[in-house]
Design an enzyme around this catalytic site. Structure first.
Site, PDB file in Angstrom:
ATOM      1  N   SER A 168     -61.425 -38.471   2.668  1.00  0.00           N
ATOM      2  CA  SER A 168     -61.559 -38.595   4.117  1.00  0.00           C
ATOM      3  C   SER A 168     -61.639 -40.067   4.478  1.00  0.00           C
ATOM      4  CB  SER A 168     -62.826 -37.880   4.575  1.00  0.00           C
ATOM      5  OG  SER A 168     -63.254 -38.388   5.815  1.00  0.00           O
TER       6      SER A 168
ATOM      7  N   LYS B  55     -66.067 -37.053   0.694  1.00  0.00           N
ATOM      8  CA  LYS B  55     -65.188 -35.885   0.786  1.00  0.00           C
ATOM      9  C   LYS B  55     -64.107 -35.844  -0.296  1.00  0.00           C
ATOM     10  CE  LYS B  55     -64.867 -32.951   3.438  1.00  0.00           C
ATOM     11  NZ  LYS B  55     -64.470 -32.777   4.807  1.00  0.00           N
TER      12      LYS B  55
ATOM     13  N   GLU C  36     -54.194 -26.487   1.763  1.00  0.00           N
ATOM     14  CA  GLU C  36     -54.121 -26.354   3.224  1.00  0.00           C
ATOM     15  C   GLU C  36     -52.687 -26.521   3.718  1.00  0.00           C
ATOM     16  OE1 GLU C  36     -57.455 -28.619   5.185  1.00  0.00           O
ATOM     17  OE2 GLU C  36     -57.881 -28.988   3.090  1.00  0.00           O
TER      18      GLU C  36
END
Ligand code: ARG
Length: 466
Positions: A282, A288, A295
């Site tokens: 991130s 993260k 996804e």
């Protein structure tokens, strides 16, 4: 307006096409990728023209040389489409005439139309792409088979309705994602039979008067036969729609697995760790580690479905035979092919490098009273009708919930109080290992059945490689 855009059809018009029409009509920026198939079609077509007596031997030779040279120029990039070219067919006729002159180059167009040409080219293109996609699917199937083999014997929670249902082997679960991909390959194989027919010779819609041999063209192009109806040949795109459907289904199959991977990688589940090389970070949250490949797989499935439904909507309501709407078949199916070719390698890499938290999978395998079915089936083996067995087991589960016990922890007296059929021997089936071992029915999760699956997949992979 340029003569390039109307060079194939301009003579009956007084003026050139408007800029606006040319801009709308132009397809060369996307159909140029069919150039090598267009040239292959022309090479086959001149043989048919020669055989029917429309070309002398010297002309056939000169055209063969010219087309071969054109292919070379296209491949090395020294001949490209111009802004003024309407489509790949026009651009390549321009290129051929540059090499062979307009007298000879102008003979090639006899007895064919862009309608039968484009219907042939899209099939040839997709047949080649089909092979690549099958290869990529086989790689993913192989990775899943390897993972199943490497993690043999590890139990995990099996779910229905996303609730704990019965324990299964991790290998069994992984292979459950391999079989749909096997069927996708079978679907592509089956599609190939319908795709591998040549529309060449159908002309614009009604066939040609020149007596050209369509079988010769089909054979030259490596296709297995010819289409039976010239109107159907030029007007139908079900071959493209079916291919798009298969690519959508591949996307959906990847997406379902992707959804699990996303959940499994969460802190709450903590089933898997994704490799750094196949995860992202991130820009604001330094801690993260995101499952972006999974996804994107989920997201791309939506895109693939969109490509299919767009084409279906284009086809719906088209009268026979060719309509220009059909030009809209290409960009979506090109996109579907490109999407899978970039998605599958990343997805396969992610799967190949993910690691499993085996302790946690094993720990959670019996959670949620997932051995209750084993109790019910044990009762059936004691000659209790299943209806009663289901009810007795339900009471046992309810007792466990109230007293915060696992099934195997219920004292003998309490078992007997729930039902006199519940003797202490019931505990013999209350282990994850026993539960899995007992599921030896066809396609079940017992180890021998899973090993059979692996050897079946290995044979399939070996057959495909041969
Ligand atoms: N670009 C056209 C297509 O993709 C080729 C066929 C054009 N035919 C025509 N009659 N304008 O469908």
């Amino acid at each position: 307006m340029s003569n390039g855009a109307n060079s194939l059809w301009g003579s009956r018009f007084e003026g050139g096409p408007s800029e606006a029409l040319a801009a709308l009509s132009r397809s060369v920026h996307f159909d140029w990728r069919l150039a090598k198939y267009d040239i292959a079609g022309s090479l086959a077509h001149i043989k048919a023209l020669y055989q029917a007596g429309y070309l002398a031997t010297s002309e056939l030779d000169a055209l063969t040389r010219a087309l071969t040279e054109l292919l070379r120029r296209v491949t090395e990039g020294s001949f490209t489409a111009k802004e003024s070219d309407e489509d790949v067919h026009g651009a390549l006729e321009r290129g051929l005439i540059e090499i062979a002159g307009s007298e000879l180059g102008g003979k090639v167009r006899a007895g064919r139309s862009r309608n039968d040409q484009i219907a042939t080219l899209i099939r040839m293109f997709l047949l080649d792409q089909c092979r690549d996609i099958e290869q990529l699917l086989l790689q993913l199937i192989e990775v899943l088979t390897n993972l199943a083999e490497e993690n043999m014997g590890v139990a995990m929670p099996g779910r229905t309705h996303f609730q704990h249902a019965q324990p299964v082997l991790l290998s069994h679960h992984l292979l459950a994602h391999a079989w749909p991909l096997v069927r996708d390959i079978e679907r592509l194989d089956d599609w190939r039979k319908r795709a591998s027919l040549s529309p060449y010779g159908a002309g614009a819609l009604a066939g040609s008067t020149l007596g050209l041999d369509p079988v010769l063209v089909a054979t030259e192009l490596g296709l297995s036969g010819v289409t039976q109806n010239s109107m159907d040949a030029t007007a139908s795109r079900d071959v493209v729609a079916e291919f798009s459907f298969i690519t959508s289904l591949i996307g959906i199959n990847l997406s379902r697995f992707a959804e699990e991977i996303i959940i499994w990688a969460s802190a709450e589940f903590d089933y898997i760790k994704l490799d750094d090389a196949f995860s992202t970070g991130s820009s604001i949250m330094p801690q993260k580690k995101n499952p972006d490949i999974a996804e994107l797989a989920r997201g791309k499935a939506g895109r693939l479905i969109g490509n299919l439904t767009g084409l279906l909507a284009t086809l719906k309501g088209l009268p026979l035979s060719y309509n220009r709407d059909l030009q809209e078949d290409k960009e979506p199916v090109f996109d579907s092919v490109d999407t899978l070719k970039v998605l599958l390698p990343a997805f396969t890499g992610m799967v190949a490098t993910m690691t499993f938290n085996k302790n946690r999978l094993e720990l959670l395998a019996p959670a949620g009273f997932s051995l209750a079915t084993d109790v019910a089936e044990w009762l059936v083996k004691q000659k209790v009708p299943f209806r009663d067995a289901h009810e007795i087991t339900g009471k046992l589960v309810s007792f466990c919930e109230k007293n915060n016990l696992q099934l195997h922890q219920v004292p003998d007296a309490d078992l007997a109080a729930i039902s006199n059929k519940l003797t202490p021997e019931v505990r013999s089936v209350l282990t994850v290992d026993g539960s899995i071992r007992a599921r030896t029915g066809a396609g079940g999760t017992a180890l021998p059945r899973v090993i059979e699956q692996i050897s079946g997949l290995r044979k399939l992979l070996a057959r495909r490689e041969a």
